[in-house]
Design a protein around this motif. Sequence first.
Motif, PDB file in Angstrom:
ATOM      1  N   ARG A  99      -0.340   4.131   5.219  1.00 37.96           N
ATOM      2  CA  ARG A  99      -0.436   3.271   6.398  1.00 37.96           C
ATOM      3  C   ARG A  99      -1.866   2.746   6.556  1.00 37.96           C
ATOM      4  NH1 ARG A  99       1.220   7.974   8.317  1.00 37.96           N
ATOM      5  NH2 ARG A  99      -0.633   8.037   9.663  1.00 37.96           N
ATOM      6  N   TYR A 100      -2.010   1.675   7.307  1.00 42.91           N
ATOM      7  CA  TYR A 100      -3.337   1.119   7.538  1.00 42.91           C
ATOM      8  C   TYR A 100      -4.259   2.103   8.252  1.00 42.91           C
ATOM      9  CZ  TYR A 100      -1.520  -3.507   6.243  1.00 42.91           C
ATOM     10  OH  TYR A 100      -0.968  -4.567   5.571  1.00 42.91           O
ATOM     11  N   ASP A 101      -3.703   2.999   9.044  1.00 34.01           N
ATOM     12  CA  ASP A 101      -4.541   3.950   9.779  1.00 34.01           C
ATOM     13  C   ASP A 101      -4.704   5.282   9.056  1.00 34.01           C
ATOM     14  OD1 ASP A 101      -2.015   5.007  10.075  1.00 34.01           O
ATOM     15  OD2 ASP A 101      -2.093   5.169  12.262  1.00 34.01           O
ATOM     16  N   ARG A 127      -8.238   1.380  10.907  1.00 34.93           N
ATOM     17  CA  ARG A 127      -6.976   0.661  10.742  1.00 34.93           C
ATOM     18  C   ARG A 127      -7.166  -0.851  10.724  1.00 34.93           C
ATOM     19  NH1 ARG A 127      -3.967  -2.456  13.342  1.00 34.93           N
ATOM     20  NH2 ARG A 127      -5.257  -2.275  15.203  1.00 34.93           N
ATOM     21  N   MET A 178      -8.630  -2.188   7.493  1.00 35.95           N
ATOM     22  CA  MET A 178      -7.656  -2.145   6.412  1.00 35.95           C
ATOM     23  C   MET A 178      -6.634  -3.262   6.541  1.00 35.95           C
ATOM     24  SD  MET A 178      -8.267   0.172   4.145  1.00 35.95           S
ATOM     25  CE  MET A 178      -6.642   0.140   3.377  1.00 35.95           C
ATOM     26  N   GLU A 179      -6.135  -3.483   7.743  1.00 33.84           N
ATOM     27  CA  GLU A 179      -5.103  -4.494   7.937  1.00 33.84           C
ATOM     28  C   GLU A 179      -5.637  -5.899   7.657  1.00 33.84           C
ATOM     29  OE1 GLU A 179      -1.819  -5.932  11.277  1.00 33.84           O
ATOM     30  OE2 GLU A 179      -3.232  -4.325  11.752  1.00 33.84           O
ATOM     31  N   TRP A 210      -7.088  -0.717  -3.634  1.00 34.51           N
ATOM     32  CA  TRP A 210      -6.069  -0.059  -2.798  1.00 34.51           C
ATOM     33  C   TRP A 210      -5.493   1.170  -3.506  1.00 34.51           C
ATOM     34  CZ3 TRP A 210      -7.808  -2.443   0.931  1.00 34.51           C
ATOM     35  CH2 TRP A 210      -7.817  -3.828   1.085  1.00 34.51           C
ATOM     36  N   HIS A 254      -6.455  -6.287   3.835  1.00 37.53           N
ATOM     37  CA  HIS A 254      -5.269  -6.381   2.987  1.00 37.53           C
ATOM     38  C   HIS A 254      -4.488  -7.669   3.232  1.00 37.53           C
ATOM     39  CE1 HIS A 254      -1.001  -5.003   1.958  1.00 37.53           C
ATOM     40  NE2 HIS A 254      -1.637  -4.979   0.801  1.00 37.53           N
ATOM     41  N   THR A 255      -4.136  -7.936   4.477  1.00 34.64           N
ATOM     42  CA  THR A 255      -3.200  -9.030   4.772  1.00 34.64           C
ATOM     43  C   THR A 255      -3.860 -10.403   4.863  1.00 34.64           C
ATOM     44  OG1 THR A 255      -3.377  -8.759   7.182  1.00 34.64           O
ATOM     45  CG2 THR A 255      -1.719  -7.436   6.034  1.00 34.64           C
ATOM     46  N   LEU A 276       0.827  -1.199   0.000  1.00 28.49           N
ATOM     47  CA  LEU A 276       0.000   0.000   0.000  1.00 28.49           C
ATOM     48  C   LEU A 276       0.867   1.257   0.000  1.00 28.49           C
ATOM     49  CD1 LEU A 276      -2.792  -0.921   2.588  1.00 28.49           C
ATOM     50  CD2 LEU A 276      -2.643  -1.474   0.151  1.00 28.49           C
TER      51      LEU A 276
END
Length: 224
Positions: free
Chosen positions: A11-13, A21, A24-25, A85, A28-29, A8
């Motif tokens: 940042r996730y936040d 956050r 998103m984390e 993203w 994505h992961t 990305l």
Amino acid sequence: MTYELPTLNYRYDALKPHIDRLTMEIHHTRHHQTYINNLNEAVAAADIPDMPVERLIADIDALPESSRTAVRHNGGGHTNHSLFWQVLTPDSTAPEGELAAAIDRELGGLQAFREAFSTTAKGRFGSGWAWLGVDKQGRLCLESSANQDNPLMGDFAALSGATPILGLDVWEHAYYLAYQNRRPDYIEAFFEIIDWREVARRYHQASAGGHPGDSLALGRAQDC
């Protein structure tokens, strides 16, 4: 080719308060990474030649029948999330230049587009995506798809074959931690974090050689 999870650009936040956050984390992961893992397994099992994932799903009819369902779900998931993203940003942007002119000319302006896109996203029953795309005549158009289908799949998934330049994930995992069942609120928040610079880049690339606006009714959102 081994498909990999894209990094990305934020940042996730960074998208708070619009997307939190943790969402998103996890999105994505875990969700995206699972699609990639399954896609790599499917491609290896069918000995499919190396190619970009967008080409893979656009030519899905040419794949061995035994691998098509896996590529549809997981290749679509990888393609869709990779675009998603990239069209998000923590920095406020607005359509400019050729894209802004096309939205005015072909979709009735930014507010009309926003209303039509929201209706498309709200109207997708269950899990899926809402899309702004460039059709085969180079015109902007709207559509939605079920599950992880992508407009590039065309007739195979009963879709248009348009090139998507903006996509919104309306699976519940994309918003449930913060919005619960309030999909309309999530859709409204999405408009605050669109990277219109990236959408414009994709528009320019997709419409090259086309004729945006030809034989298109003015002031009305056009379905793909």
